[in-house]
Write an enzyme that holds these catalytic residues in place. Structure first.
Site, short mmCIF file in Angstrom:
data_model
loop_
_atom_site.label_atom_id
_atom_site.label_comp_id
_atom_site.label_asym_id
_atom_site.label_seq_id
_atom_site.Cartn_x
_atom_site.Cartn_y
_atom_site.Cartn_z
N LYS A 27 12.29 12.94 -5.91
CA LYS A 27 12.74 13.23 -7.41
C LYS A 27 13.62 13.84 -8.41
CE LYS A 27 8.11 11.67 -8.81
NZ LYS A 27 6.80 11.32 -7.66
N LYS A 61 7.12 -0.73 0.94
CA LYS A 61 6.17 0.23 0.50
C LYS A 61 5.56 -0.41 -0.70
CE LYS A 61 3.70 4.47 0.29
NZ LYS A 61 2.83 5.46 -0.81
N LYS A 101 2.43 2.10 -6.69
CA LYS A 101 1.88 1.90 -8.05
C LYS A 101 3.51 1.58 -8.37
CE LYS A 101 -1.18 5.20 -8.18
NZ LYS A 101 -2.65 4.89 -7.18
P1 ADP Z 1 1.07 5.35 -4.69
O1 ADP Z 1 1.98 5.31 -4.28
O2 ADP Z 1 0.19 3.77 -4.77
O3 ADP Z 1 0.98 5.99 -5.95
P2 ADP Z 1 -1.16 6.95 -3.35
O4 ADP Z 1 -0.15 8.01 -3.60
O5 ADP Z 1 -1.94 7.52 -5.19
O6 ADP Z 1 -0.77 5.65 -3.80
O7 ADP Z 1 -1.98 7.39 -2.59
C1 ADP Z 1 -3.43 6.98 -2.03
C2 ADP Z 1 -3.79 6.92 -0.77
O8 ADP Z 1 -3.52 5.08 -0.10
C3 ADP Z 1 -2.73 7.68 0.37
O9 ADP Z 1 -3.73 8.22 0.80
C4 ADP Z 1 -1.91 7.13 0.54
O10 ADP Z 1 -1.70 7.94 1.57
C5 ADP Z 1 -2.43 5.89 0.76
N1 ADP Z 1 -1.63 4.66 0.19
C6 ADP Z 1 -1.05 4.27 -0.42
N2 ADP Z 1 -0.10 3.28 -0.08
C7 ADP Z 1 -0.07 2.78 0.78
C8 ADP Z 1 0.59 1.80 1.92
N3 ADP Z 1 1.44 0.97 0.83
N4 ADP Z 1 -0.12 1.77 2.96
C9 ADP Z 1 -0.91 2.79 3.61
N5 ADP Z 1 -1.20 3.43 2.16
C10 ADP Z 1 -0.78 3.64 1.67
#
Ligand code: ADP
Ligand code: TRP
Length: 326
Positions: A117, A196, A199
Site C-alpha cells: 500500500k 491473481k 477484488k
Molecule cells: P481479495 O484478494 O479479493 O480481496 P480476500 O483477501 O478477501 O480476497 O480473500 C479471502 C480469502 O480468499 C483468503 O483466504 C484468500 O487467501 C482467498 N483468496 C482470495 N483470492 C484468491 C485467489 N485468487 N486464489 C486463491 N485464494 C484466494
C-alpha cells in the site's frame, strides 16, 4: 510428538465485497473439506479487519450478511461448526492489545500488505499497519492448530507464529503454534486478466452475481488473438486455467486436445466454462439468495456462534491475563 486426532481449525474472510471464485477455492472449499473430515471448526467474518477498507456502513452491513449467507449456502453447519462474527467477541481486542506488546515493529513494517500500500502511495492507517496483530489474536484466541487460507495470507500466518513463540518464551508455554494450510493446487486462482483474482484488481468472477453479470464476467476473460481453427496454447489460456478448477481429469485432457487441434474457439470455451460454473454453484446461489432475504436466519446463526466462540475466547483471555499479571 503425537498428532491430535481432531484438529482445531480456524479461518475467516473479510466482508470487503462480493465473493469470487478465488475465495471459493482458496477458502470456502477448504472449510467444507475440513468440516466433513470431522475437525473442530471456527469460521468467522473478519468485520473489524474490513474496516481498513470499507468506509460505508450500509456496504459493510450488507457484506457481513453476504459472508454468513455464503458460509451457510455452502453447507457450513452451525451445529457442527462455530460460525461467528469477530466484532461479536470484544475480548479479541484485549487479546490483540496484549499480543501487540510482543509484536516486532520492524516485522510489521516489512509486511507485504502494508508495504504494498505504501509503495502504491496509499496513505496507510494504523489499522492497516496493525492488521497482522489482530489476525494473530483471531487465531490464538481459540488456540487453533490449523489455519487454512490462500497463499496471500502466508506472511500473516508467519507473523502470528512469531508472536505466539515470543509470548511463550516470555511468559511460559501458553499458545499452540498454529500451522498454515495452503494447498498448492488452489494457491492462486487467476482472474479474468490472468493475474491473481482479487477484488482489488477488478478481475473477479463473482459466485453470487446475477446470471447476466456472471456471463459478462466470464466473457471478459482476456485471450490472445488467434484465427479460427488455429491451435491455442494450453499453458497460457486463462479460460483453460479456470476450466481446470471445475473439470474432471478426463474432461481436461479432452479440452486440451481440442485446444491443440484448433478444434475449439474462445467463445465456445467460455460457454463451457460458464456452464461448469453454473453446475457447481447454482444450488448454493439459490440458497444464498433465499438467505439474503431472511435476516432472522442469519441473526440466529450468529447468536449461536457468539455464545460458542465467546466461551472459548474468554477462557483463553483468563489464561493470558493470569500469565502477564493482569
Ligand atoms: P481479495 O484478494 O479479493 O480481496 P480476500 O483477501 O478477501 O480476497 O480473500 C479471502 C480469502 O480468499 C483468503 O483466504 C484468500 O487467501 C482467498 N483468496 C482470495 N483470492 C484468491 C485467489 N485468487 N486464489 C486463491 N485464494 C484466494
Ligand atoms: N486476513 C484474512 C484475509 O484477508 C482474513 C482473516 C482475518 C483471517 N483474520 C484471520 C484468515 C484469521 C485466517 C485466520 O483473507
Amino acid at each position: 510428538m503425537k498428532e491430535k486426532s481432531s484438529m482445531r481449525v480456524l479461518s475467516g474472510i473479510q466482508p470487503s465485497g462480493d465473493l469470487h471464485i478465488g475465495n471459493y477455492f482458496g477458502a470456502i472449499e477448504q472449510f467444507q473439506k475440513k468440516q466433513s473430515g470431522g475437525d473442530e471448526l471456527f469460521i468467522f467474518v473478519a468485520d473489524w479487519h474490513s474496516l481498513t477498507t470499507i468506509k460505508n456502513p450500509a456496504d459493510l452491513k450488507k457484506n457481513i450478511r453476504q459472508i454468513v449467507a455464503a458460509y451457510i449456502a455452502f453447507g457450513l453447519d452451525a451445529q457442527k461448526t462455530t460460525l461467528y462474527r469477530q466484532s461479536d467477541i470484544p475480548e479479541i481486542q484485549e487479546i490483540s492489545w496484549i499480543l501487540s506488546c510482543q509484536a516486532s515493529m520492524g516485522r510489521l513494517q516489512n509486511a507485504h500488505s502494508y508495504k504494498d500500500k505504501l509503495d502504491k502511495g496509499i496513505n496507510a492507517t494504523v489499522g492497516l499497519f496493525t492488521y497482522p496483530i489482530l489476525m494473530a489474536a483471531d487465531i490464538l484466541c481459540v488456540q487453533a492448530d490449523v489455519v487454512p487460507v490462500g497463499k496471500d495470507q502466508k506472511q500473516h500466518l508467519e507473523i502470528c507464529q512469531e508472536i505466539a513463540q515470543k509470548f511463550n518464551s516470555t511468559y511460559g508455554q501458553t499458545f499452540t503454534i498454529p500451522k498454515g494450510e495452503i494447498p498448492d493446487s488452489v494457491a492462486v486462482i487467476p482472474g479474468t486478466d490472468g493475474q491473481k483474482m482479487s477484488k482489488s484488481y477488478a478481475n473477479t468472477i463473482d459466485i453470487f452475481a446475477p446470471d447476466k453479470k456472471l456471463k459478462k464476467q466470464v466473457n471478459s476473460i482476456v485471450t490472445s488473438p488467434i484465427s479460427v481453427g488455429d491451435p491455442i496454447d494450453t499453458a497460457t489460456c486463462n479460460i483453460l486455467k479456470l476450466f481446470k478448477m471445475f473439470a474432471m481429469p478426463e474432461e481436461i485432457a479432452e479440452m486440451e486436445t481440442k485446444y491443440r487441434e484448433g478444434a475449439i474457439g474462445f467463445g465456445d470455451a467460455k460457454k463451457i466454462l460458464l456452464d461448469k460454473i453454473h453446475a457447481k454453484f447454482d444450488l448454493a446461489r439459490k440458497d444464498f439468495n433465499r438467505l439474503m432475504e431472511d435476516e432472522r436466519e442469519i441473526d440466529r446463526v450468529l447468536a449461536v456462534g457468539k455464545e460458542k466462540a465467546g466461551a472459548v475466547v474468554r477462557k483463553t483471555l483468563r489464561t493470558i491475563r493470569e500469565k502477564v499479571g493482569l
